[in-house]
Design a protein around this motif. Structure first.
Motif, mmCIF file in Angstrom:
data_model
loop_
_atom_site.group_PDB
_atom_site.id
_atom_site.type_symbol
_atom_site.label_atom_id
_atom_site.label_comp_id
_atom_site.label_asym_id
_atom_site.label_seq_id
_atom_site.Cartn_x
_atom_site.Cartn_y
_atom_site.Cartn_z
ATOM 1 N N GLN A 1 0.850 -1.193 0.000
ATOM 2 C CA GLN A 1 0.000 0.000 0.000
ATOM 3 C C GLN A 1 0.889 1.248 0.000
ATOM 4 N N ASP A 2 2.018 1.180 0.742
ATOM 5 C CA ASP A 2 2.945 2.315 0.803
ATOM 6 C C ASP A 2 3.465 2.664 -0.581
ATOM 7 N N ALA A 3 3.876 1.605 -1.302
ATOM 8 C CA ALA A 3 4.410 1.824 -2.651
ATOM 9 C C ALA A 3 3.344 2.435 -3.545
ATOM 10 N N LEU A 4 2.101 1.928 -3.422
ATOM 11 C CA LEU A 4 1.008 2.454 -4.242
ATOM 12 C C LEU A 4 0.750 3.927 -3.907
ATOM 13 N N ASP A 5 0.771 4.243 -2.601
ATOM 14 C CA ASP A 5 0.549 5.630 -2.181
ATOM 15 C C ASP A 5 1.629 6.557 -2.756
ATOM 16 N N GLU B 1 -5.201 -0.449 -11.499
ATOM 17 C CA GLU B 1 -6.081 -1.610 -11.317
ATOM 18 C C GLU B 1 -5.290 -2.907 -11.180
ATOM 19 N N VAL B 2 -4.259 -3.028 -12.022
ATOM 20 C CA VAL B 2 -3.426 -4.245 -11.959
ATOM 21 C C VAL B 2 -2.734 -4.318 -10.608
ATOM 22 N N ILE B 3 -2.191 -3.183 -10.167
ATOM 23 C CA ILE B 3 -1.481 -3.171 -8.877
ATOM 24 C C ILE B 3 -2.446 -3.530 -7.748
ATOM 25 N N LEU B 4 -3.651 -2.978 -7.813
ATOM 26 C CA LEU B 4 -4.638 -3.298 -6.769
ATOM 27 C C LEU B 4 -4.970 -4.781 -6.747
ATOM 28 N N ALA B 5 -5.036 -5.375 -7.945
ATOM 29 C CA ALA B 5 -5.352 -6.810 -8.022
ATOM 30 C C ALA B 5 -4.252 -7.660 -7.396
ATOM 31 N N TYR B 6 -3.015 -7.156 -7.468
ATOM 32 C CA TYR B 6 -1.880 -7.928 -6.939
ATOM 33 C C TYR B 6 -1.332 -7.339 -5.631
ATOM 34 N N LEU B 7 -2.069 -6.450 -5.011
ATOM 35 C CA LEU B 7 -1.576 -5.780 -3.807
ATOM 36 C C LEU B 7 -1.202 -6.811 -2.736
ATOM 37 N N GLY B 8 -0.015 -6.633 -2.162
ATOM 38 C CA GLY B 8 0.448 -7.573 -1.140
ATOM 39 C C GLY B 8 1.366 -8.641 -1.705
#
Lengths: 471, 227
Positions: A140-144, A158-165
């Protein structure tokens, strides 16, 4: 005019029927070898992930350790014994470990973990955890961070959210999740940069730990953060410590990946107040066949005869995994059995039609002097030709498929992947390499064809020439 | 000595508790080189008698000798082998093997006898030439007319060098011209090579060419005369 040629011409008499029979054999073989290969490939993967990367094929441990894996059932490290075991020809690597359970927490999140005290250098040779060191993490930090600088398109987000974690051991694996999307090189570079993890694997003198990727995600920690751990030490002492996180590794076995903490053996002994004690020697073998495993077990037993230790194989230690594989294997075999039953009746139907259609001709052949056994042989030959063509075609198509998916395993996604991970398996479907199971499918078809041939043989031997030649 | 001797032969069929007497009290001698027709109305027992003479069926009572062998003393593969080496068959509906060419159909019998391949090909060509089909060696049965197929069947029967040839209604499915042609061939083979022919027939043209006629009625020999 050979009988083979005659059989071959008979097959072309009713081309459609021959084609249908050959097709049913072809599809049966194809389905059987592909399905079996997926099954056996999955078992190998499970065994490789669970056994070679953690349990080891064989362990030497205290006799009570299997039932009560506590520090009380550890034993004094003996270097001479380790060297002795290493000298057995089939032994690939030996490593000593101390294993215990602890509560690990960061912030207000706590989780039960498996603490594995290892000798980093020998562990690298044994299971090579360093190979699984995480280089990129979609947190989540990286995404932020990426969103803060407006570095993402909606698609990429969207892709990142699908693979978050998710964690990745190299950039190629991370880039692969975007392969179906239109992502620019710049954007990819920014994603790689923002998700990079600068961890490393353990060294002998380290006073920190390496943790597994799912555990890191659960505890919401990263490299440089500290982990507080509480446990019970040797002989009832309280064990507590704060350990910096030096690296994160992604263990292929999802169960282990959600609860593993590696620390140097000396640090683990210190943490648990069990100086110079280890829980077991984990041993990996070169040849893992049952016979070789038994022989090696025996050799180890001879070498540890003077110590109060016992040898356990991975099958002894992993009854659940063995039973899981066994029950899945049996259900696979049952499916194959049903498939073959269907194919058998297809072949049998063909044989019955063929015999009734040609009974008059059989009568004429016997009337003019053809021995009934020779006639039966011609019919069997026809059936065998069909079987061989069907089997050969099945192999011709099936073997390249097996080879391809052995090298490029199918990676499951979505619910299926989640289900596999919940069961403790990596969501991969590799195929097993060519082996006896491939040959057995062909043999099974041949046996069925031979069984189906009993009908014409019986009919030919028992028919009356006079009845057969009547129109 | 007669090549065929039939002694007190009866053939009774028990079909669902109904007794059908197909042949009764048949006594018969056939000499080498005969050209004999067995005639009679439908159901008189012609085909049954031919089947018994050919060892395809067994009599209920009585016995049959072919050459110096009593057929009732042989069974199974021994009897099949005996047929292969001693008896030629020509069937009403030709009964050639559809997947084999004319030449291969003729060769088949010799192959079963164990004749070497080269010799088989030579003899097959010779036999087909005798029945006027030298140019159809490579034709499959489906490509031949009924008359041609029946001539291939005669060539096949001849190829095994049998003691006699049994022909069951050989002209029944043929037109007049083909039937005449076939009869000429059989007569020629009988006269020039001494091949013994025994055939069942309804066909008056065949009967008029036979040198001996055996008339069957209700399973009994009504008359047996030379002409």
């Amino acid at each position: 005019m050979s009988y083979l040629k005659m059989a071959q011409r008979n097959l072309w008499r009713n081309k459609r029927r021959t084609a249908i029979t050959i097709s049913s054999i072809f599809f049966a073989i194809l389905l059987a070898i592909v399905m079996r290969s997926f099954q056996l490939g999955s078992y190998s993967l499970m065994i490789r992930n669970a056994i070679e990367q953690y349990y080891g094929h064989i362990r030497v441990q205290h006799p009570d350790y299997a039932d009560d894996p506590s520090l009380e059932n550890t034993f004094e490290y003996d270097e001479r014994l380790l060297e002795n075991i290493s000298m057995i020809p089939n032994v690939k690597t030996v490593t000593s470990r101390l294993e215990t359970f602890a509560l690990a927490s960061s912030g207000n999140i706590t989780k039960g973990v498996l603490v594995l005290g290892i000798e980093p250098e020998s562990e690298k040779r044994f299971s090579n955890p360093e190979h699984f060191l995480v280089r990129y993490r979609l947190t989540q930090d990286a995404l932020d961070r990426l969103e803060k600088i407006n570095a993402l398109t909606a698609q990429t987000r969207e892709v990142i959210l699908a693979y978050l974690g998710e964690s990745f051991t190299n950039s190629a694996k991370l880039v692969r999740i975007f392969e179906d999307e239109q992502v620019s090189a710049d954007e990819l570079y920014r994603v790689l940069d923002a998700t990079k993890v600068k961890g490393r694997f353990l060294r002998e003198a380290d006073s920190g730990v390496v943790i597994s990727s799912r555990l890191a995600t659960y505890l919401n920690v990263s490299i440089g953060d500290s982990l507080i751990m509480l446990s019970q030490g040797y002989q009832g002492a309280s064990a507590a410590g704060v350990f910096p996180i030096l690296g994160i590794i992604r263990i292929p076995n999802p169960d282990l990946d959600s609860r593993m903490v590696y620390m140097p053996l000396a640090l683990a002994q210190n943490f648990t107040y069990s100086p110079n004690r280890i829980a077991y020697f984990a041993i990996n073998l070169y040849n893992t066949s049952d016979e070789m495993q038994k022989a090696t077990t025996y050799s180890i037993q001879v070498r540890i005869a003077d110590n109060e230790l016992e040898v356990k194989t991975w099958q002894n230690l992993n009854r659940v995994l063995v039973q899981q594989i066994e029950s899945d294997n049996q259900s696979g075999k049952a499916f194959l059995f049903l498939l073959y039953i269907v194919v058998f009746f297809g072949i049998y139907g063909t044989v019955i039609m063929m015999v009734h259609e040609r009974m008059h001709e059989f009568g004429v052949l016997v009337a003019v002097g053809m021995n009934k056994l020779r006639l039966a042989l011609t019919v069997v030959l026809e059936m065998l030709i069909m079987a061989f063509i069907g089997i050969a075609l099945g192999y011709l198509v099936g073997l390249p498929v097996i080879h391809y998916y052995q090298i490029h395993p199918i990676r499951l996604t979505g619910e299926m992947a989640k289900m596999m991970m919940d069961m403790g398996f990596e969501p991969l479907m590799p195929m097993a390499p060519f082996g006896a199971y491939v040959v057995w499918q062909g043999v099974s078809i041949l046996v069925m064809v031979m069984l189906a041939c009993l009908y014409p043989i019986r009919k030919i031997i028992r028919f009356k020439v006079v009845d057969a030649i009547k129109r | 000595m007669a090549i065929i001797e039939v002694v007190n032969v009866d053939k009774i069929y028990n079909d669902s508790d109904v007794k059908v007497v197909a042949l009764s009290g048949i006594n018969l001698m056939i000499e080498q080189g005969e050209f004999t027709a067995i005639v009679g109305p439908s159901g008189s027992g012609k085909t049954t008698l031919l089947n018994l003479l050919g060892g395809l069926d067994t009599p209920t009572n009585g016995k049959i000798r072919v050459g110096d062998v009593w057929l009732n003393e042989m069974k199974g593969s021994k009897l099949i082998d005996f047929r292969l080496r001693n008896i030629g068959f020509v069937f009403q509906s030709y009964n050639l093997i559809p997947v084999l060419t004319a030449g291969e159909n003729v060769e088949l019998i010799m192959q079963l006898q164990g004749v070497p391949a080269m010799q088989r090909k030579q003899v097959a060509a010779e036999m087909l030439s005798k029945v006027g089909l030298a140019d159809r060696v490579s034709s499959r049965p489906a490509k031949l007319s009924g008359g041609q197929q029946q001539r291939v069947a005669v060539a096949r029967a001849l190829a095994s060098r049998p003691k006699f040839i049994l022909a069951d209604e050989p002209t029944a499915n043929l037109d007049g011209k083909s039937a005449e042609s076939l009869l000429q061939i059989m007569e020629h083979l009988n006269r020039t090579e001494g091949v013994t022919f025994i055939f069942s027939t309804h066909d008056q043209r065949v009967v008029s060419r036979a040198r001996r006629v055996i008339l069957l009625e209700d399973g009994k020999i009504k008359s047996d005369f030379a002409q």
